[in-house]
Design an enzyme around this catalytic site. Structure first.
Site, PDB file in Angstrom:
ATOM      1  N   LYS A  28       0.809  -1.129   0.071  1.00  0.00           N
ATOM      2  CA  LYS A  28      -0.072  -0.125   0.184  1.00  0.00           C
ATOM      3  C   LYS A  28       0.715   1.290   0.017  1.00  0.00           C
ATOM      4  O   LYS A  28       1.857   1.218   0.326  1.00  0.00           O
ATOM      5  CB  LYS A  28      -0.872   0.075   1.273  1.00  0.00           C
ATOM      6  CG  LYS A  28      -1.914  -1.198   1.231  1.00  0.00           C
ATOM      7  CD  LYS A  28      -2.618  -1.220   2.638  1.00  0.00           C
ATOM      8  CE  LYS A  28      -3.968  -2.154   2.406  1.00  0.00           C
ATOM      9  NZ  LYS A  28      -4.955  -2.147   3.367  1.00  0.00           N
ATOM     10  N   TYR A  68     -12.387  -2.591  -3.714  1.00  0.00           N
ATOM     11  CA  TYR A  68     -13.225  -2.587  -2.165  1.00  0.00           C
ATOM     12  C   TYR A  68     -14.571  -2.604  -2.201  1.00  0.00           C
ATOM     13  O   TYR A  68     -15.225  -2.061  -1.071  1.00  0.00           O
ATOM     14  CB  TYR A  68     -12.550  -1.553  -1.550  1.00  0.00           C
ATOM     15  CG  TYR A  68     -11.155  -1.482  -0.900  1.00  0.00           C
ATOM     16  CD1 TYR A  68     -10.860  -2.698   0.131  1.00  0.00           C
ATOM     17  CD2 TYR A  68      -9.998  -0.695  -1.269  1.00  0.00           C
ATOM     18  CE1 TYR A  68      -9.546  -3.027   0.587  1.00  0.00           C
ATOM     19  CE2 TYR A  68      -8.782  -0.873  -0.861  1.00  0.00           C
ATOM     20  CZ  TYR A  68      -8.332  -1.992   0.174  1.00  0.00           C
ATOM     21  OH  TYR A  68      -7.571  -2.117   0.727  1.00  0.00           O
ATOM     22  N   PHE A  76     -15.194   3.788   7.259  1.00  0.00           N
ATOM     23  CA  PHE A  76     -13.726   4.081   6.650  1.00  0.00           C
ATOM     24  C   PHE A  76     -13.450   3.856   5.237  1.00  0.00           C
ATOM     25  O   PHE A  76     -12.442   4.038   4.883  1.00  0.00           O
ATOM     26  CB  PHE A  76     -12.815   3.050   7.588  1.00  0.00           C
ATOM     27  CG  PHE A  76     -13.114   1.660   7.013  1.00  0.00           C
ATOM     28  CD1 PHE A  76     -12.491   0.973   6.071  1.00  0.00           C
ATOM     29  CD2 PHE A  76     -13.877   0.894   8.169  1.00  0.00           C
ATOM     30  CE1 PHE A  76     -12.840  -0.532   5.916  1.00  0.00           C
ATOM     31  CE2 PHE A  76     -14.271  -0.525   7.913  1.00  0.00           C
ATOM     32  CZ  PHE A  76     -13.743  -1.052   6.852  1.00  0.00           C
ATOM     33  N   ARG A 104      -2.208 -14.171   3.751  1.00  0.00           N
ATOM     34  CA  ARG A 104      -2.868 -13.507   5.038  1.00  0.00           C
ATOM     35  C   ARG A 104      -2.238 -13.695   6.295  1.00  0.00           C
ATOM     36  O   ARG A 104      -2.372 -13.100   7.271  1.00  0.00           O
ATOM     37  CB  ARG A 104      -4.458 -14.011   4.933  1.00  0.00           C
ATOM     38  CG  ARG A 104      -5.095 -13.692   3.475  1.00  0.00           C
ATOM     39  CD  ARG A 104      -5.998 -12.485   3.813  1.00  0.00           C
ATOM     40  NE  ARG A 104      -7.044 -12.078   4.454  1.00  0.00           N
ATOM     41  CZ  ARG A 104      -7.447 -10.887   4.758  1.00  0.00           C
ATOM     42  NH1 ARG A 104      -7.279 -10.278   3.698  1.00  0.00           N
ATOM     43  NH2 ARG A 104      -8.402 -10.819   5.757  1.00  0.00           N
ATOM     44  N   THR A 110      -5.530  -7.363  10.734  1.00  0.00           N
ATOM     45  CA  THR A 110      -5.601  -5.870  10.128  1.00  0.00           C
ATOM     46  C   THR A 110      -5.036  -4.960  10.745  1.00  0.00           C
ATOM     47  O   THR A 110      -4.749  -3.926  10.090  1.00  0.00           O
ATOM     48  CB  THR A 110      -7.414  -5.844   9.982  1.00  0.00           C
ATOM     49  OG1 THR A 110      -7.717  -6.697   9.098  1.00  0.00           O
ATOM     50  CG2 THR A 110      -7.514  -4.394   9.193  1.00  0.00           C
ATOM     51  N   ARG A 121       2.325  -7.001   9.262  1.00  0.00           N
ATOM     52  CA  ARG A 121       2.116  -5.886   9.695  1.00  0.00           C
ATOM     53  C   ARG A 121       2.526  -5.758  11.433  1.00  0.00           C
ATOM     54  O   ARG A 121       2.452  -4.568  11.794  1.00  0.00           O
ATOM     55  CB  ARG A 121       0.403  -6.018   9.809  1.00  0.00           C
ATOM     56  CG  ARG A 121      -0.042  -5.652   8.697  1.00  0.00           C
ATOM     57  CD  ARG A 121      -1.369  -6.241   8.247  1.00  0.00           C
ATOM     58  NE  ARG A 121      -2.350  -6.027   6.957  1.00  0.00           N
ATOM     59  CZ  ARG A 121      -3.490  -6.514   6.568  1.00  0.00           C
ATOM     60  NH1 ARG A 121      -4.072  -7.285   7.263  1.00  0.00           N
ATOM     61  NH2 ARG A 121      -3.934  -5.979   5.632  1.00  0.00           N
ATOM     62  N   ASN A 135      -1.782  -0.257   7.088  1.00  0.00           N
ATOM     63  CA  ASN A 135      -1.370  -1.476   7.404  1.00  0.00           C
ATOM     64  C   ASN A 135      -0.329  -2.139   6.448  1.00  0.00           C
ATOM     65  O   ASN A 135      -0.498  -3.405   6.202  1.00  0.00           O
ATOM     66  CB  ASN A 135      -2.423  -2.320   7.829  1.00  0.00           C
ATOM     67  CG  ASN A 135      -3.361  -2.407   7.048  1.00  0.00           C
ATOM     68  OD1 ASN A 135      -3.210  -2.239   5.937  1.00  0.00           O
ATOM     69  ND2 ASN A 135      -4.617  -3.153   7.281  1.00  0.00           N
ATOM     70  N   HIS A 138      -2.147  -5.358   1.315  1.00  0.00           N
ATOM     71  CA  HIS A 138      -3.427  -5.835   1.149  1.00  0.00           C
ATOM     72  C   HIS A 138      -3.004  -7.311   0.468  1.00  0.00           C
ATOM     73  O   HIS A 138      -2.219  -7.612  -0.214  1.00  0.00           O
ATOM     74  CB  HIS A 138      -4.198  -5.191   0.038  1.00  0.00           C
ATOM     75  CG  HIS A 138      -5.251  -5.788  -0.482  1.00  0.00           C
ATOM     76  ND1 HIS A 138      -6.637  -6.040  -0.079  1.00  0.00           N
ATOM     77  CD2 HIS A 138      -5.208  -6.680  -1.642  1.00  0.00           C
ATOM     78  CE1 HIS A 138      -7.276  -6.895  -0.646  1.00  0.00           C
ATOM     79  NE2 HIS A 138      -6.574  -7.144  -1.605  1.00  0.00           N
ATOM     80  N   GLU A 149     -10.196  -8.832  -7.973  1.00  0.00           N
ATOM     81  CA  GLU A 149      -9.083  -7.731  -7.723  1.00  0.00           C
ATOM     82  C   GLU A 149      -7.987  -7.751  -8.905  1.00  0.00           C
ATOM     83  O   GLU A 149      -7.564  -6.904  -9.278  1.00  0.00           O
ATOM     84  CB  GLU A 149      -8.380  -7.857  -6.221  1.00  0.00           C
ATOM     85  CG  GLU A 149      -9.725  -7.802  -5.204  1.00  0.00           C
ATOM     86  CD  GLU A 149      -8.935  -8.252  -3.835  1.00  0.00           C
ATOM     87  OE1 GLU A 149      -9.647  -8.265  -2.790  1.00  0.00           O
ATOM     88  OE2 GLU A 149      -7.576  -8.923  -4.012  1.00  0.00           O
TER      89      GLU A 149
END
Ligand code: DAT
Ligand code: MG
Length: 200
Positions: A28, A68, A76, A104, A110, A121, A135, A138, A149
Site C-alpha cells: 500500500k 473494495y 472508513f 494473509r 488488520t 503488519r 497496514n 493488502h 481484484e
C-alpha cells in the site's frame, strides 16, 4: 513521477496444478513510501510463493471502487479510498498452493497494533493518527476476491472495457485455464455454472 504503468498485461496459465491459487498483493502507499516493497517481496519469496506479475501504479478511484466493493458504505470507506489513491503501490500477483490464506497469515491481523510479531503488519506497522488503518499490505481473502481484484488491474478494466471468459463447468473454487478470448484466460467457479474471472 510515476508516469509509467507497467500493468499486468499477460498472465499465462498457472504453473502448478489445477488447485494452484493466485492472490493479488498490494504494498500500500504507506509501505511503498517507506521503502518496504523489497521486504514484503522477500517474505513472499522466502515462503516459497512465485511472483506471476509485478507493477508500480497509483490506483484510480475506479479500480479502488471495484477492489473494495465489499466495504462500500462503511465509515472508513472514503478515508480508505483517499489513502489508497494517495501514491504509488506495488501490485504483485503471487502464485502457489493455498497462497491466498498463506499470504494473509504472513500479513497478520488488520490492525497493526494487534498483529502478531513475526507478521508483516506486526513487525513493520503501527497505529497512526487518521481514520483508516494504514497496514502496509493488502492480500486477497478468497478465490472470488482474488479474481475480482486481479481483474481491476487488467488493461481492459483500466480502460473501462470488460471481457468475460466462457463459463466452464466444474466444482466450486476450481481454477480453470484455457485459450478463449484470443488469449489465455482463467476463472474461478464460485458455484457450478457460475464463474468469476477475466481474460488475461
Ligand atoms: P484486510 O486488509 O485485513 O483484509 P479489511 O478487508 O476488513 O481488512 O479492510 C480493508 C482495509 O480497510 C484494511 O486493511 C484497513 C481498513 N480498515 C478495515 N477496518 C477498519 C476499521 N474498523 N477502521 C479503520 N480502518 C479499517
Ligand atoms: Mg480485505
Amino acid at each position: 513521477g510515476y508516469g509509467h504503468d507497467l500493468g499486468v498485461t499477460t498472465l499465462g496459465p498457472v504453473t502448478e496444478t489445477a488447485q494452484t491459487e493466485r492472490s493479488l498483493i498490494l504494498v500500500k502507499p504507506d509501505g511503498f513510501r517507506r521503502g518496504l516493497t523489497g521486504e514484503v517481496i522477500r517474505r513472499i519469496e522466502a515462503k516459497g510463493y512465485t511472483l506471476a506479475a509485478l507493477a508500480v501504479v497509483t490506483p484510480t478511484r475506479e479500480q479502488l471502487a471495484a477492489h473494495y466493493a465489499e466495504h462500500e458504505g462503511k465509515p472508513f470507506y472514503e478515508p480508505l479510498l483517499e489513502f489508497m489513491s494517495s501514491g504509488p503501490v506495488a501490485a504483485v500477483v503471487i502464485e502457489g498452493q493455498e497462497c491466498i490464506k498463506g499470504f494473509r497469515s504472513l500479513a497478520g491481523a488488520t490492525k497493526p497494533t494487534e498483529a502478531a510479531p513475526g507478521t508483516i503488519r506486526g513487525d513493520l506497522g503501527r497505529k497512526w493518527a487518521g481514520t483508516v488503518d494504514e497496514n502496509i499490505v493488502h492480500g486477497s481473502d478468497s478465490p472470488e476476491s482474488a479474481a475480482r481484484e486481479i481483474a481491476t488491474r487488467e488493461p481492459a478494466a483500466r480502460s473501462g472495457r470488460s471481457r468475460s471468459p466462457p463459463v466452464p463447468s466444474g466444482p466450486s473454487g476450481a481454477l480453470h485455464t484455457g485459450g478463449a478470448c484470443g488469449a489465455v484466460w482463467w476463472c474461478v467457479v464460485s458455484k457450478p455454472g457460475h464463474a468469476l474471472g477475466c481474460c488475461m
